[in-house]
Design a protein around this motif. Structure first.
Motif, PDB file in Angstrom:
ATOM      1  N   ALA A  60      58.677 -22.784   0.177  1.00  0.00           N
ATOM      2  CA  ALA A  60      57.574 -22.135  -0.555  1.00  0.00           C
ATOM      3  C   ALA A  60      58.085 -21.534  -1.859  1.00  0.00           C
ATOM      4  N   GLY A  61      59.265 -20.907  -1.796  1.00  0.00           N
ATOM      5  CA  GLY A  61      59.842 -20.321  -3.009  1.00  0.00           C
ATOM      6  C   GLY A  61      60.055 -21.377  -4.080  1.00  0.00           C
ATOM      7  N   LEU A  62      60.554 -22.541  -3.681  1.00  0.00           N
ATOM      8  CA  LEU A  62      60.869 -23.583  -4.665  1.00  0.00           C
ATOM      9  C   LEU A  62      59.618 -24.267  -5.218  1.00  0.00           C
ATOM     10  N   HIS A  66      58.625 -24.177  -9.474  1.00  0.00           N
ATOM     11  CA  HIS A  66      58.247 -25.288 -10.373  1.00  0.00           C
ATOM     12  C   HIS A  66      56.923 -24.959 -11.066  1.00  0.00           C
ATOM     13  N   PHE A  67      55.961 -24.451 -10.295  1.00  0.00           N
ATOM     14  CA  PHE A  67      54.657 -24.080 -10.866  1.00  0.00           C
ATOM     15  C   PHE A  67      54.832 -23.021 -11.965  1.00  0.00           C
ATOM     16  N   HIS A  68      55.597 -21.989 -11.676  1.00  0.00           N
ATOM     17  CA  HIS A  68      55.748 -20.913 -12.662  1.00  0.00           C
ATOM     18  C   HIS A  68      56.551 -21.365 -13.881  1.00  0.00           C
ATOM     19  N   SER A  96      57.895 -11.496 -10.845  1.00  0.00           N
ATOM     20  CA  SER A  96      58.780 -10.517 -10.193  1.00  0.00           C
ATOM     21  C   SER A  96      59.151 -10.930  -8.767  1.00  0.00           C
ATOM     22  N   THR A  97      58.297 -11.701  -8.096  1.00  0.00           N
ATOM     23  CA  THR A  97      58.631 -12.095  -6.718  1.00  0.00           C
ATOM     24  C   THR A  97      58.975 -13.578  -6.598  1.00  0.00           C
ATOM     25  N   VAL A  98      59.158 -14.229  -7.729  1.00  0.00           N
ATOM     26  CA  VAL A  98      59.548 -15.647  -7.685  1.00  0.00           C
ATOM     27  C   VAL A  98      60.973 -15.727  -7.137  1.00  0.00           C
ATOM     28  N   TYR A 175      42.597 -21.031 -16.995  1.00  0.00           N
ATOM     29  CA  TYR A 175      44.068 -21.032 -17.041  1.00  0.00           C
ATOM     30  C   TYR A 175      44.612 -22.450 -16.861  1.00  0.00           C
ATOM     31  N   PHE A 176      43.982 -23.218 -15.979  1.00  0.00           N
ATOM     32  CA  PHE A 176      44.450 -24.589 -15.761  1.00  0.00           C
ATOM     33  C   PHE A 176      44.094 -25.471 -16.956  1.00  0.00           C
ATOM     34  N   ALA A 177      42.897 -25.259 -17.519  1.00  0.00           N
ATOM     35  CA  ALA A 177      42.485 -26.057 -18.684  1.00  0.00           C
ATOM     36  C   ALA A 177      43.446 -25.816 -19.849  1.00  0.00           C
ATOM     37  N   ASP A 185      42.355 -30.245 -10.290  1.00  0.00           N
ATOM     38  CA  ASP A 185      43.781 -29.914 -10.133  1.00  0.00           C
ATOM     39  C   ASP A 185      43.920 -28.485  -9.610  1.00  0.00           C
ATOM     40  N   MET A 186      43.110 -27.578 -10.141  1.00  0.00           N
ATOM     41  CA  MET A 186      43.199 -26.181  -9.718  1.00  0.00           C
ATOM     42  C   MET A 186      42.839 -26.031  -8.238  1.00  0.00           C
ATOM     43  N   ILE A 187      41.743 -26.675  -7.852  1.00  0.00           N
ATOM     44  CA  ILE A 187      41.264 -26.551  -6.464  1.00  0.00           C
ATOM     45  C   ILE A 187      42.290 -27.157  -5.497  1.00  0.00           C
ATOM     46  N   LEU A 265      44.143 -15.057   2.024  1.00  0.00           N
ATOM     47  CA  LEU A 265      44.800 -13.786   1.691  1.00  0.00           C
ATOM     48  C   LEU A 265      44.487 -13.313   0.274  1.00  0.00           C
ATOM     49  N   LEU A 266      44.602 -14.224  -0.687  1.00  0.00           N
ATOM     50  CA  LEU A 266      44.425 -13.837  -2.094  1.00  0.00           C
ATOM     51  C   LEU A 266      42.961 -13.939  -2.517  1.00  0.00           C
ATOM     52  N   GLY A 267      42.564 -13.057  -3.411  1.00  0.00           N
ATOM     53  CA  GLY A 267      41.216 -13.126  -3.957  1.00  0.00           C
ATOM     54  C   GLY A 267      40.964 -14.457  -4.637  1.00  0.00           C
ATOM     55  N   SER A 268      41.990 -14.957  -5.332  1.00  0.00           N
ATOM     56  CA  SER A 268      41.827 -16.228  -6.060  1.00  0.00           C
ATOM     57  C   SER A 268      41.564 -17.390  -5.101  1.00  0.00           C
ATOM     58  N   ASP A 269      42.103 -17.316  -3.897  1.00  0.00           N
ATOM     59  CA  ASP A 269      41.859 -18.375  -2.905  1.00  0.00           C
ATOM     60  C   ASP A 269      40.469 -18.211  -2.279  1.00  0.00           C
ATOM     61  N   ASN A 304      50.545 -34.394 -12.352  1.00  0.00           N
ATOM     62  CA  ASN A 304      49.901 -33.865 -13.565  1.00  0.00           C
ATOM     63  C   ASN A 304      50.563 -32.568 -14.007  1.00  0.00           C
ATOM     64  N   MET A 305      50.812 -31.669 -13.038  1.00  0.00           N
ATOM     65  CA  MET A 305      51.423 -30.377 -13.380  1.00  0.00           C
ATOM     66  C   MET A 305      52.829 -30.588 -13.951  1.00  0.00           C
ATOM     67  N   GLY A 306      53.534 -31.559 -13.399  1.00  0.00           N
ATOM     68  CA  GLY A 306      54.914 -31.815 -13.822  1.00  0.00           C
ATOM     69  C   GLY A 306      55.029 -32.377 -15.233  1.00  0.00           C
TER      70      GLY A 306
HETATM   71  C1  HEM Z   1      45.381 -21.041  -8.700  1.00  0.00           C
HETATM   72  C2  HEM Z   1      46.050 -20.055  -9.214  1.00  0.00           C
HETATM   73  C3  HEM Z   1      47.168 -19.346  -8.495  1.00  0.00           C
HETATM   74  C4  HEM Z   1      47.280 -18.019  -8.320  1.00  0.00           C
HETATM   75  C5  HEM Z   1      46.333 -16.943  -8.836  1.00  0.00           C
HETATM   76  C6  HEM Z   1      48.469 -17.793  -7.539  1.00  0.00           C
HETATM   77  C7  HEM Z   1      48.928 -16.549  -7.163  1.00  0.00           C
HETATM   78  C8  HEM Z   1      49.941 -16.352  -6.253  1.00  0.00           C
HETATM   79  C9  HEM Z   1      50.349 -15.048  -5.762  1.00  0.00           C
HETATM   80  C10 HEM Z   1      49.763 -13.725  -6.202  1.00  0.00           C
HETATM   81  C11 HEM Z   1      51.325 -15.248  -4.851  1.00  0.00           C
HETATM   82  C12 HEM Z   1      52.040 -14.177  -4.041  1.00  0.00           C
HETATM   83  C13 HEM Z   1      53.142 -13.536  -4.840  1.00  0.00           C
HETATM   84  C14 HEM Z   1      53.750 -12.389  -4.081  1.00  0.00           C
HETATM   85  O1  HEM Z   1      53.020 -11.455  -3.787  1.00  0.00           O
HETATM   86  O2  HEM Z   1      54.971 -12.427  -3.806  1.00  0.00           O
HETATM   87  C15 HEM Z   1      51.548 -16.666  -4.761  1.00  0.00           C
HETATM   88  C16 HEM Z   1      52.467 -17.258  -3.942  1.00  0.00           C
HETATM   89  C17 HEM Z   1      52.705 -18.607  -3.914  1.00  0.00           C
HETATM   90  N1  HEM Z   1      52.167 -19.545  -4.762  1.00  0.00           N
HETATM   91 FE1  HEM Z   1      50.588 -19.278  -5.960  1.00  0.00          FE
HETATM   92  N2  HEM Z   1      49.048 -18.989  -7.252  1.00  0.00           N
HETATM   93  C18 HEM Z   1      48.296 -19.972  -7.821  1.00  0.00           C
HETATM   94  C19 HEM Z   1      48.573 -21.321  -7.820  1.00  0.00           C
HETATM   95  C20 HEM Z   1      49.703 -21.877  -7.265  1.00  0.00           C
HETATM   96  C21 HEM Z   1      50.155 -23.228  -7.486  1.00  0.00           C
HETATM   97  C22 HEM Z   1      49.483 -24.214  -8.429  1.00  0.00           C
HETATM   98  C23 HEM Z   1      51.269 -23.396  -6.727  1.00  0.00           C
HETATM   99  C24 HEM Z   1      52.162 -24.602  -6.609  1.00  0.00           C
HETATM  100  C25 HEM Z   1      51.804 -25.819  -6.915  1.00  0.00           C
HETATM  101  C26 HEM Z   1      51.503 -22.149  -6.024  1.00  0.00           C
HETATM  102  C27 HEM Z   1      52.486 -21.950  -5.100  1.00  0.00           C
HETATM  103  C28 HEM Z   1      52.704 -20.755  -4.444  1.00  0.00           C
HETATM  104  C29 HEM Z   1      53.581 -20.615  -3.309  1.00  0.00           C
HETATM  105  C30 HEM Z   1      54.291 -21.741  -2.591  1.00  0.00           C
HETATM  106  C31 HEM Z   1      53.594 -19.259  -2.982  1.00  0.00           C
HETATM  107  C32 HEM Z   1      54.436 -18.591  -1.889  1.00  0.00           C
HETATM  108  C33 HEM Z   1      55.772 -18.209  -2.493  1.00  0.00           C
HETATM  109  C34 HEM Z   1      56.750 -17.570  -1.540  1.00  0.00           C
HETATM  110  O3  HEM Z   1      56.576 -17.639  -0.318  1.00  0.00           O
HETATM  111  O4  HEM Z   1      57.727 -17.003  -2.057  1.00  0.00           O
HETATM  112  N3  HEM Z   1      50.547 -21.259  -6.400  1.00  0.00           N
HETATM  113  N4  HEM Z   1      50.699 -17.312  -5.639  1.00  0.00           N
END
Ligand code: HEM
Length: 327
Positions: A60-62, A66-68, A96-98, A175-177, A185-187, A265-269, A304-306
């Motif tokens: 999950a971290g990795l 790549h996304f970030h 900060s938590t990447v 943000y995705f656009a 792609d976002m969904i 868990l997340l509002g965005s989800d 696409n993201m890559g």
């Molecule tokens: C759609 C917009 C997105 C938002 C707003 C978002 C936001 C977040 C947030 C807030 C976290 C938790 C961070 C934390 O509290 O430590 C998270 C974790 C994560 N995100 Fe996203 N994310 C998005 C899209 C994506 C995308 C596109 C990917 C990869 C293709 C991704 C992969 C992950 C993964 C794998 C984690 C878990 C990381 C871990 O366990 O360390 N996210 N994301």
């Protein structure tokens, strides 16, 4: 006169053809290292599999790394660069938590030993994300390679381009656009949250101050919200909760099922339920018979993201270490 004209036409045709060739040469491609570092993708996978076996949470971290990197300033590994002054992308709040930086560096060291100064850190990030998805039982897909690395890393890029955890579908789509990615792609890529975890501050607003009036997000399943409040009392910044409460280490449809039943868990989800296009996709993906469709969609969106802001050809560099200090 006629022959001068045809010479001119010929020159223009040759110029256009060579421009096409140049731009084609500078594209990403599958198997870019086939001749310059044969077997590198297997080497990377082997190294990562050993690390994944020792730490089930690393994939999950990795994947997030790549996304970030891609959203920060293009998929050019500038997320990995360090700054003594705290001004690099990795110093930004959204990063900060990447995690997973050390894993990439360890893989890079192995790759350097096999093929010095050939393989970019940006490509290693793309391969690692691919291997992370596949290791957690997600789709197996090929990644394009040929990216080169940037050497300037700006905190502001991460702050500006990474989407907010409380964004609604309109905001997230914007943000995705901005990265030339579609609403689909976002969904689809949001389902990366089928693995991994989030720290309490990423979702505590939903528990304690959803609309600014000290309330809880009514879209949350009450029993789920109760568990979360127990795990994340106000002020807790260190604890983590799974993004997919059912199977946080398995890449599957449970993410969409959780969104559909109010346990995202997340509002965005959770917001994916509020828009007709994303609602329809979420509903479809609660049906196990669409797993293959989801896998194919996810792989396509990862490709696409890559491609975001890649440096190829003469642009960028190949370093022997990914995480060097740039100031
Ligand atoms: C759609 C917009 C997105 C938002 C707003 C978002 C936001 C977040 C947030 C807030 C976290 C938790 C961070 C934390 O509290 O430590 C998270 C974790 C994560 N995100 Fe996203 N994310 C998005 C899209 C994506 C995308 C596109 C990917 C990869 C293709 C991704 C992969 C992950 C993964 C794998 C984690 C878990 C990381 C871990 O366990 O360390 N996210 N994301």
């Amino acid at each position: 006169m006629a022959s001068r004209l045809s010479l001119l036409v010929l020159l223009l045709v040759v110029a256009a053809a060579s421009a096409t060739l140049t731009s084609t040469a500078a594209q990403l491609q599958y198997g870019y290292y086939n001749t310059t570092c044969p077997g590198v993708e297997d080497l990377v996978r082997e190294e990562l599999l050993a690390m994944f076996a020792a730490d089930m949470t690393l994939p999950a971290g990795l994947l997030r790394l790549h996304f970030h990197d891609c959203f920060g300033a293009g998929c050019d590994a500038t997320l990995l660069l360090k700054s003594h002054n705290g001004t690099a992308q990795r110093d930004a709040d959204p990063n900060s938590t990447v995690r997973g930086y050390e894993a990439i560096e360890a893989v890079k060291a192995k790759v350097e030993a096999a093929c010095p100064l050939v393989v970019s850190c940006a490509d290693l990030l793309a391969m690692a994300a691919r291997d992370a998805v596949n290791f957690t039982q997600g789709p197996a897909y090929q990644v394009e390679t040929g990216r080169r690395d940037g050497n300037v890393s700006r905190k502001e890029d991460a702050e500006r381009f990474l989407p907010p955890a409380d964004g609604n579908v309109t905001v997230l789509t914007q943000y995705f656009a901005a990265q030339n990615l579609s609403a689909k792609d976002m969904i689809v890529l949001s389902a990366a949250h089928t693995i991994g975890a989030a720290h309490c501050p990423s979702f505590s607003k939903r528990l304690y101050n959803s609309s600014g009036a000290g309330d809880q997000d009514p879209a949350m399943d009450p029993a789920y919200a109760k568990n979360l409040t127990a795990a994340c009392p106000p002020g807790n910044v260190a604890s983590v909760q799974p993004l997919d409460p059912v199977s946080p280490n398995r890449f599957d449809l449970d993410f969409y099922k959780s969104v559909a039943n109010g346990t995202a868990l997340l509002g965005s989800d959770a917001a994916l339920l509020e828009d007709s296009l994303s609602f329809a996709y979420v509903q479809l993906m609660t049906n196990d018979s669409y797993l293959d469709t989801f896998f194919a969609d996810f792989a396509a969106s990862m490709i696409n993201m890559g491609r975001i802001g890649v440096r190829t050809g003469a642009d960028g560099e190949i370093r022997d270490t990914c995480a060097i200090y740039v100031d």
